[in-house]
Write a protein that holds these residues in place. Structure first.
Motif, PDB file in Angstrom:
ATOM      1  N   ALA A 152       0.813  -1.222   0.000  1.00  0.00           N
ATOM      2  CA  ALA A 152       0.000   0.000   0.000  1.00  0.00           C
ATOM      3  C   ALA A 152       0.842   1.266   0.000  1.00  0.00           C
ATOM      4  O   ALA A 152       0.439   2.295  -0.559  1.00  0.00           O
ATOM      5  N   ASN A 153       2.028   1.214   0.597  1.00  0.00           N
ATOM      6  CA  ASN A 153       2.892   2.394   0.686  1.00  0.00           C
ATOM      7  C   ASN A 153       4.128   2.289  -0.202  1.00  0.00           C
ATOM      8  O   ASN A 153       5.103   3.023  -0.004  1.00  0.00           O
ATOM      9  N   ASP A 154       4.066   1.401  -1.188  1.00  0.00           N
ATOM     10  CA  ASP A 154       5.209   1.164  -2.070  1.00  0.00           C
ATOM     11  C   ASP A 154       4.992   1.943  -3.381  1.00  0.00           C
ATOM     12  O   ASP A 154       4.155   1.573  -4.206  1.00  0.00           O
ATOM     13  N   VAL A 155       5.738   3.018  -3.575  1.00  0.00           N
ATOM     14  CA  VAL A 155       5.581   3.853  -4.773  1.00  0.00           C
ATOM     15  C   VAL A 155       5.881   3.048  -6.034  1.00  0.00           C
ATOM     16  O   VAL A 155       5.167   3.142  -7.038  1.00  0.00           O
ATOM     17  N   THR A 156       6.940   2.252  -5.995  1.00  0.00           N
ATOM     18  CA  THR A 156       7.332   1.463  -7.168  1.00  0.00           C
ATOM     19  C   THR A 156       6.222   0.504  -7.588  1.00  0.00           C
ATOM     20  O   THR A 156       5.967   0.307  -8.782  1.00  0.00           O
ATOM     21  N   TYR A 157       5.560  -0.079  -6.594  1.00  0.00           N
ATOM     22  CA  TYR A 157       4.462  -1.013  -6.882  1.00  0.00           C
ATOM     23  C   TYR A 157       3.348  -0.314  -7.652  1.00  0.00           C
ATOM     24  O   TYR A 157       2.859  -0.813  -8.671  1.00  0.00           O
ATOM     25  N   TRP A 158       2.935   0.868  -7.186  1.00  0.00           N
ATOM     26  CA  TRP A 158       1.824   1.568  -7.836  1.00  0.00           C
ATOM     27  C   TRP A 158       2.213   2.082  -9.221  1.00  0.00           C
ATOM     28  O   TRP A 158       1.378   2.102 -10.134  1.00  0.00           O
ATOM     29  N   LEU A 159       3.461   2.470  -9.397  1.00  0.00           N
ATOM     30  CA  LEU A 159       3.909   2.898 -10.726  1.00  0.00           C
ATOM     31  C   LEU A 159       3.868   1.733 -11.707  1.00  0.00           C
ATOM     32  O   LEU A 159       3.403   1.876 -12.854  1.00  0.00           O
ATOM     33  N   PHE A 160       4.346   0.574 -11.277  1.00  0.00           N
ATOM     34  CA  PHE A 160       4.352  -0.598 -12.157  1.00  0.00           C
ATOM     35  C   PHE A 160       2.927  -1.050 -12.454  1.00  0.00           C
ATOM     36  O   PHE A 160       2.593  -1.379 -13.608  1.00  0.00           O
ATOM     37  N   LEU A 161       2.083  -1.044 -11.430  1.00  0.00           N
ATOM     38  CA  LEU A 161       0.690  -1.438 -11.644  1.00  0.00           C
ATOM     39  C   LEU A 161       0.003  -0.460 -12.589  1.00  0.00           C
ATOM     40  O   LEU A 161      -0.822  -0.866 -13.429  1.00  0.00           O
ATOM     41  N   GLY A 162       0.331   0.814 -12.482  1.00  0.00           N
ATOM     42  CA  GLY A 162      -0.245   1.801 -13.385  1.00  0.00           C
ATOM     43  C   GLY A 162       0.123   1.519 -14.834  1.00  0.00           C
ATOM     44  O   GLY A 162      -0.727   1.609 -15.728  1.00  0.00           O
ATOM     45  N   ALA A 175      -4.926   5.578 -14.057  1.00  0.00           N
ATOM     46  CA  ALA A 175      -4.839   6.946 -13.536  1.00  0.00           C
ATOM     47  C   ALA A 175      -4.853   6.935 -12.008  1.00  0.00           C
ATOM     48  O   ALA A 175      -4.104   7.685 -11.365  1.00  0.00           O
ATOM     49  N   GLN A 176      -5.682   6.086 -11.430  1.00  0.00           N
ATOM     50  CA  GLN A 176      -5.728   5.993  -9.969  1.00  0.00           C
ATOM     51  C   GLN A 176      -4.413   5.470  -9.396  1.00  0.00           C
ATOM     52  O   GLN A 176      -3.949   5.939  -8.349  1.00  0.00           O
ATOM     53  N   ASP A 177      -3.813   4.510 -10.104  1.00  0.00           N
ATOM     54  CA  ASP A 177      -2.530   3.973  -9.646  1.00  0.00           C
ATOM     55  C   ASP A 177      -1.462   5.072  -9.608  1.00  0.00           C
ATOM     56  O   ASP A 177      -0.718   5.197  -8.624  1.00  0.00           O
ATOM     57  N   TYR A 178      -1.383   5.840 -10.673  1.00  0.00           N
ATOM     58  CA  TYR A 178      -0.393   6.921 -10.723  1.00  0.00           C
ATOM     59  C   TYR A 178      -0.683   7.989  -9.662  1.00  0.00           C
ATOM     60  O   TYR A 178       0.237   8.561  -9.069  1.00  0.00           O
ATOM     61  N   GLU A 179      -1.949   8.274  -9.431  1.00  0.00           N
ATOM     62  CA  GLU A 179      -2.309   9.258  -8.409  1.00  0.00           C
ATOM     63  C   GLU A 179      -1.879   8.776  -7.025  1.00  0.00           C
ATOM     64  O   GLU A 179      -1.421   9.567  -6.189  1.00  0.00           O
ATOM     65  N   LYS A 180      -2.030   7.483  -6.765  1.00  0.00           N
ATOM     66  CA  LYS A 180      -1.607   6.942  -5.473  1.00  0.00           C
ATOM     67  C   LYS A 180      -0.092   7.050  -5.313  1.00  0.00           C
ATOM     68  O   LYS A 180       0.402   7.390  -4.235  1.00  0.00           O
ATOM     69  N   ALA A 181       0.631   6.776  -6.400  1.00  0.00           N
ATOM     70  CA  ALA A 181       2.082   6.894  -6.343  1.00  0.00           C
ATOM     71  C   ALA A 181       2.493   8.344  -6.085  1.00  0.00           C
ATOM     72  O   ALA A 181       3.412   8.618  -5.315  1.00  0.00           O
ATOM     73  N   ARG A 182       1.804   9.271  -6.732  1.00  0.00           N
ATOM     74  CA  ARG A 182       2.110  10.695  -6.539  1.00  0.00           C
ATOM     75  C   ARG A 182       1.803  11.133  -5.101  1.00  0.00           C
ATOM     76  O   ARG A 182       2.566  11.882  -4.495  1.00  0.00           O
ATOM     77  N   ALA A 183       0.676  10.660  -4.572  1.00  0.00           N
ATOM     78  CA  ALA A 183       0.303  11.033  -3.204  1.00  0.00           C
ATOM     79  C   ALA A 183       1.289  10.487  -2.180  1.00  0.00           C
ATOM     80  O   ALA A 183       1.551  11.120  -1.157  1.00  0.00           O
ATOM     81  N   LEU A 184       1.859   9.305  -2.461  1.00  0.00           N
ATOM     82  CA  LEU A 184       2.808   8.710  -1.524  1.00  0.00           C
ATOM     83  C   LEU A 184       4.144   9.442  -1.510  1.00  0.00           C
ATOM     84  O   LEU A 184       4.815   9.493  -0.480  1.00  0.00           O
ATOM     85  N   SER A 185       4.514  10.006  -2.679  1.00  0.00           N
ATOM     86  CA  SER A 185       5.819  10.677  -2.755  1.00  0.00           C
ATOM     87  C   SER A 185       5.720  11.892  -3.669  1.00  0.00           C
ATOM     88  O   SER A 185       6.248  11.902  -4.785  1.00  0.00           O
TER      89      SER A 185
END
Length: 360
Positions: A152-162, A175-185
């Motif tokens: 849930a707090n892994d930026v790399t994970y959300w970028l790859f999933l995006g 788009a939601q995946d990238y937004e989560k990555a942006r919000a985390l970092s």
């Protein structure tokens, strides 16, 4: 097995009904003939609306030009279709149905129920661990989503999933995946152009304010981001900012490798600018000529309220803000003692071209 046979029979019956209906329509006019009939009817209706004063000369010419372009496009794409004997269609249907059933009986398992989703997901997970290259993006996205809680707090994970979601066509999820990555970092987020592309896809190909902002931030981080240049060029072209569009497309091409698969798409967009710019200039020239005549009429008869509305709307089409402001000031000065007329003129001036006929 019985259900499969019934399904095949129903499909064959439906296809035969379609062939029968198609044969019944052989005497119907061709697509081009229908387009010409529609064009003739549209022009006749347009002339009636123009005669009744529902639209002005500028609007009539614009709508007539649009209809003519549609007819021209239809005539260019119309292809001649050779007649096919009905017997060939029925034979092809029968052969297709028999071959489909035979192939299914040889390699399928009609006696077994469909594999549950959970079991399919387990199979995809094993493939992802042993041979991920053979797994389609949609299945890979499903496998990756199993790890949302643990990452849930892994930026790399959300970028790859995006990226996987975008490949799978899950644009909104991407788009939601990238937004989560942006919000985390937010301070170290680097996938701005990917986020902008996802938002553009969600918007049906149109880059909204959030997407444009993402592309601009991508260029601030990397001035050679080809993806950001391309989409900003598309936005500029849609808005009629041709020099800006040309600059973005050329910047994108400079950073692309000669064998980049996206290069032909960018080249096509760059080559389309000249045609779009010439069409816009021609239209503006025609409108400018009409505006000059309208200005002369209003000087001779300033009581023409509809004329003032057409003049203001024409300046909006031309993008001439200064002339629009001068005409508006002159109109307001003339109707200074009749504010209701001013309000009516301003409302009509904001009416979209062609909407008068729709309203009626």
């Amino acid at each position: 097995m019985l259900l499969l046979i019934l399904t095949c029979l129903l499909i064959c019956a439906a296809l035969m009904a379609l062939v029968w209906a198609w044969q019944r329509r052989r005497g119907v006019a061709s697509g081009l003939t229908q387009e010409k009939a529609l064009y003739t009817g549209f022009v006749a209706d347009l002339e009636r609306r123009q005669a009744r004063g529902e639209i002005d000369d500028i609007q009539a010419q614009e709508e007539r030009a649009q209809a003519a372009r549609a007819l021209l496009k239809a005539s260019e794409t119309q292809a001649a279709v050779a007649p096919v004997k009905p017997l060939y269609g029925y034979v092809a249907l029968g052969v297709t149905a028999i071959l489909s059933l035979a192939v299914y009986l040889m390699i399928g398992h009609p006696d077994q129920p469909d594999q549950p989703y959970k079991q399919r997901l387990q199979t995809w997970t094993r493939l992802a661990q042993t041979n991920p290259d053979v797994l389609p993006p949609l299945a890979m996205a499903a496998v990756l989503r199993q790890g949302q809680a643990g990452h849930a707090n892994d930026v790399t994970y959300w970028l790859f999933l995006g990226r996987i979601d975008m490949l799978a066509g899950n644009n909104y999820a991407g788009a939601q995946d990238y937004e989560k990555a942006r919000a985390l970092s937010p301070g170290t987020f680097v996938a701005w152009s990917e986020l902008g592309e996802a938002l553009t896809f969600v918007g049906g190909g149109t880059s909204g304010p959030e997407a444009v902002q993402a592309f601009e931030k991508a260029l601030q981080r990397d001035p050679n981001d080809a993806r950001a240049h391309y989409y900003l060029g598309q936005q500029a072209l849609a808005e009629g900012r041709y020099e800006a569009a040309r600059g973005h497309y050329e910047a994108a091409l400079k950073t692309m490798a000669p064998d980049d698969v996206s290069r032909p798409q960018v080249l096509e967009a760059l080559n389309s600018i000249g045609q779009a710019e010439a069409a816009a200039k021609a239209m503006n020239a025609r409108i400018s000529g009409m505006v000059s005549g309208l200005e002369a009429q209003l000087k001779a008869d300033p009581e023409n309220a509809d004329g003032w509305a057409r003049l203001l709307r024409s300046y909006d089409v031309l993008g001439d803000t200064a002339a629009h402001d001068r005409a508006r000031a002159a109109m307001q000065a003339h109707y200074a003692n009749r504010p209701e007329v001013i309000a009516d003129i301003l409302t009509k001036a904001q009416t979209r071209v062609g909407s008068e006929g729709e309203a009626k």
